[in-house]
Design an enzyme around this catalytic site. Structure first.
Site, PDB file in Angstrom:
ATOM      1  N   LYS A   1      -8.810  -4.599  -3.594  1.00  0.00           N
ATOM      2  CA  LYS A   1      -9.642  -5.171  -2.527  1.00  0.00           C
ATOM      3  C   LYS A   1     -11.040  -5.483  -3.056  1.00  0.00           C
ATOM      4  O   LYS A   1     -11.572  -6.552  -2.853  1.00  0.00           O
ATOM      5  CB  LYS A   1      -9.715  -4.206  -1.352  1.00  0.00           C
ATOM      6  CG  LYS A   1     -10.566  -4.710  -0.218  1.00  0.00           C
ATOM      7  CD  LYS A   1     -10.515  -3.793   0.981  1.00  0.00           C
ATOM      8  CE  LYS A   1     -11.513  -4.279   2.033  1.00  0.00           C
ATOM      9  NZ  LYS A   1     -11.535  -3.431   3.225  1.00  0.00           N
TER      10      LYS A   1
ATOM     11  N   HIS B   1      16.019  22.945  -2.678  1.00  0.00           N
ATOM     12  CA  HIS B   1      16.154  23.876  -3.798  1.00  0.00           C
ATOM     13  C   HIS B   1      14.799  24.136  -4.453  1.00  0.00           C
ATOM     14  O   HIS B   1      14.739  24.598  -5.593  1.00  0.00           O
ATOM     15  CB  HIS B   1      17.160  23.319  -4.813  1.00  0.00           C
ATOM     16  CG  HIS B   1      18.519  23.174  -4.218  1.00  0.00           C
ATOM     17  ND1 HIS B   1      19.458  24.186  -4.242  1.00  0.00           N
ATOM     18  CD2 HIS B   1      19.089  22.154  -3.527  1.00  0.00           C
ATOM     19  CE1 HIS B   1      20.550  23.785  -3.601  1.00  0.00           C
ATOM     20  NE2 HIS B   1      20.346  22.557  -3.159  1.00  0.00           N
TER      21      HIS B   1
HETATM   22  O1  F6P Z   1      -9.563   5.885  -3.126  1.00  0.00           O
HETATM   23  C1  F6P Z   1     -10.509   5.022  -2.602  1.00  0.00           C
HETATM   24  C2  F6P Z   1      -9.992   3.623  -2.468  1.00  0.00           C
HETATM   25  O2  F6P Z   1     -11.049   2.836  -2.033  1.00  0.00           O
HETATM   26  C3  F6P Z   1      -8.793   3.462  -1.517  1.00  0.00           C
HETATM   27  O3  F6P Z   1      -9.167   3.462  -0.200  1.00  0.00           O
HETATM   28  C4  F6P Z   1      -8.221   2.185  -1.986  1.00  0.00           C
HETATM   29  O4  F6P Z   1      -6.917   1.992  -1.514  1.00  0.00           O
HETATM   30  C5  F6P Z   1      -8.300   2.378  -3.491  1.00  0.00           C
HETATM   31  O5  F6P Z   1      -9.526   3.079  -3.693  1.00  0.00           O
HETATM   32  C6  F6P Z   1      -8.272   1.115  -4.300  1.00  0.00           C
HETATM   33  O6  F6P Z   1      -9.338   0.266  -3.981  1.00  0.00           O
HETATM   34  P1  F6P Z   1      -9.326  -1.253  -4.408  1.00  0.00           P
HETATM   35  O7  F6P Z   1      -8.195  -1.916  -3.698  1.00  0.00           O
HETATM   36  O8  F6P Z   1     -10.653  -1.793  -3.985  1.00  0.00           O
HETATM   37  O9  F6P Z   1      -9.135  -1.330  -5.892  1.00  0.00           O
END
Ligand code: F6P
Length: 525
Positions: free
Chosen positions: A203, A380
């Site tokens: 993201k 198990h």
């Molecule tokens: O662990 C924090 C976080 O921001 C998550 O919420 C997210 O899914 C992951 O890191 C990866 O973030 P990005 O998609 O920005 O690489």
């Protein structure tokens, strides 16, 4: 922890809990022989059985009163309508929009056209990769996909592709998630750069793990095929198209999604591109349709018949009133082995919070710890702890009605074990020998999928998403931020020079000691 300002509904639940003291779950079946049927609810093609929970009609009535008191129905509508349900980051959370066809306005603009455009581009691209029209730099078709991402940018696609492996007829997908160099080394082993497509899902497009692996994968492609090969071998799924451009990707290689998709809710967006390539866009759309069917029910059903809301309420009852700090997720299907890891992020990153939306202490315990693995191997390993341990845990059993694999008789035995476990956890046994006695009275929910197909899987994952949201509303917390993960990242940046043996600007003595131990042991024979 107790509620700092007990509300009428909360107080009524506490009194009700006290009045139920000593009532065993099993005896609730004697009091109401129709209980199994009346506490089993249909949901988007699934069946959800709450009858082995420690609840009776009076409990549910009071829990539903809590949902009304906390405004859950209005909060659900706010989620779908694109209201700012993530106030600490000033954003809506519109994972439901990318699997629907509704016009939703964000910052004055309808987001549906962009969603449809991206879906259309995914369809065209996935088809081109699958039928060999998308060629690598040497003119050869793509035979393998390397999916880079971490957390929400990996867990969803990984889970779905394992679950739907039977219908994956496109290029094989491998994942590399960790900074541990072994993660990428293993993913690349045996792959040919000329026939590999790398999908970078992030993201933010700045996450260290993903960007480190993406840079290494780029070197792997460029050293074999030259700089010009990048555009034939890399695509990105991101909310930061500018960062992807800086990485060297042309706009047409970037599949964007909005800032209003949370990472752990993103598999339905272009983050799902590896899924679409592996199983085809029509099957990916059936996954979206299953989740969308769940959305429609979540949005329209009143709390007393709203399955995600009921799941949230039952979870809260177990956590806040019966003191259960653990939820064991127990899928009786090897194909769902990644479910507990997926739910760990979904629920624990969403609801592992201690303050309310206004910053005041939440005052009650929130998200339980989640763990689990498929039955029967789990039987198990840790089921002993579930049956006779000192910390009672709640369990979610997930069963697939139709047999998978080649032997129906083995599937029947698998189902018998699943049913036996939930029954044994409830009934326990009294033998007169304390070592063999099982206390029982351990609550569980049983979720049955007709089959492990895209639609059922989509509905299952949406059920848990909506449960997490409803629980956040009940606790008054924000499920869509994750500031707790930032501190460690910042400290790691400060520590790295010391690990590399470079001058550092001041370490905590505990860390300095461990860096010394690491350096010493790295040089030992
Ligand atoms: O662990 C924090 C976080 O921001 C998550 O919420 C997210 O899914 C992951 O890191 C990866 O973030 P990005 O998609 O920005 O690489």
């Amino acid at each position: 922890m107790t509620d700092p300002a007990p509300s009428p509904a909360w107080t009524a639940l506490a009194a009700h809990r006290d009045s139920l003291a000593g009532t065993r779950i099993e005896s609730l079946f004697d009091a109401d022989p129709g209980r199994a049927a009346s506490l089993t609810f249909p949901f988007a093609g699934l069946s959800i059985d709450f009858s082995k929970q420690r609840v009776n009609a009076g409990t549910l009535e009071r829990l539903v009163a809590l949902a009304r008191e906390r405004g859950v129905t209005a909060a659900v509508e706010r989620l779908f309508a694109g209201a700012v349900v993530n106030p600490t980051e000033g954003r809506p959370a519109l994972h439901t929009a990318v699997r629907g066809e509704e016009h939703v306005v964000v910052d004055g603009a309808d987001i549906l056209p962009d969603i449809q455009r991206c879906r259309e581009r995914m369809r065209t691209f996935a088809a081109a990769v699958r039928d060999g029209q998308w060629k690598g730099a040497t003119g050869e078709p793509i035979r393998a996909v390397l999916a880079l991402g971490i957390g929400g940018s990996s867990l969803g696609p990984r889970l779905v592709l394992q679950a739907l492996a039977d219908i994956a007829d496109g290029p094989a997908v491998r994942f590399a998630e960790n900074l541990d160099p072994v993660s990428l080394d293993e993913a690349l082993a045996g792959l040919d750069p000329a026939t590999t497509l790398v999908v970078v899902a992030s993201k933010t497009f700045t996450t260290q793990e993903t960007m480190t692996n993406a840079a290494a994968a780029k070197r792997w492609i460029v050293s074999a095929l030259g700089e010009g090969a990048v555009a034939r071998h890399f695509v990105a799924a991101t909310a930061k198209a500018d960062e992807a451009a800086r990485f060297g990707l042309p706009e047409c290689n970037v599949f964007p999604f909005g800032e209003w998709i949370g990472g752990r809710y993103s598999l339905w967006s272009s983050v799902g591109l590896p899924i679409a390539i592996a199983i085809g866009m029509p099957a990916f759309e059936r996954l979206l349709a299953g989740a969308h069917a769940a959305d429609l029910e979540f949005r329209s059903a009143p709390p007393e018949r709203n399955v995600p809301v009921l799941a949230a309420l039952v979870g809260l009852w177990n956590r806040n009133f019966l003191g259960m700090g653990v939820l064991a997720v127990l899928p009786y299907a090897d194909r769902l082995a990644n479910l507990s890891a997926y739910l760990q992020q979904l629920e624990m990153e969403s609801n592992g919070k201690s303050v309310r939306l206004d910053g005041s202490p939440v005052g009650v315990v929130t998200c339980p710890a989640i763990f689990g693995q498929p039955g029967t191997p789990g039987q198990h390993a840790f089921h002993q702890w579930l049956h006779q341990g000192t910390d009672p845990a709640a369990c979610d059993f997930i069963l697939i009605a139709r047999p998978m694999g080649s032997r129906a008789d083995a599937h029947e035995a698998l189902l018998a074990h699943a049913l036996a476990q939930s029954e044994a956890l409830m009934t326990g046994r009294s033998t007169g020998d304390p070592h063999r006695d099982c206390p029982g009275d351990r609550p569980s929910t049983t979720i049955v999928l007709p089959r492990l197909d895209p639609a059922s899987l989509g509905a299952l994952l949406a059920l848990y998403e909506h449960k997490a949201y409803a629980q956040a509303v009940l606790w008054g917390i924000n499920p869509f931020d994750q500031f707790g993960v930032e501190l460690g990242k910042a400290i790691a940046g400060r520590i790295l020079p010391a690990v590399r043996g470079q001058p550092e600007g001041g370490l905590h003595p505990a860390t300095r000691h461990l860096v010394g131990v690491l350096h010493k042991l790295a040089q030992s024979d």
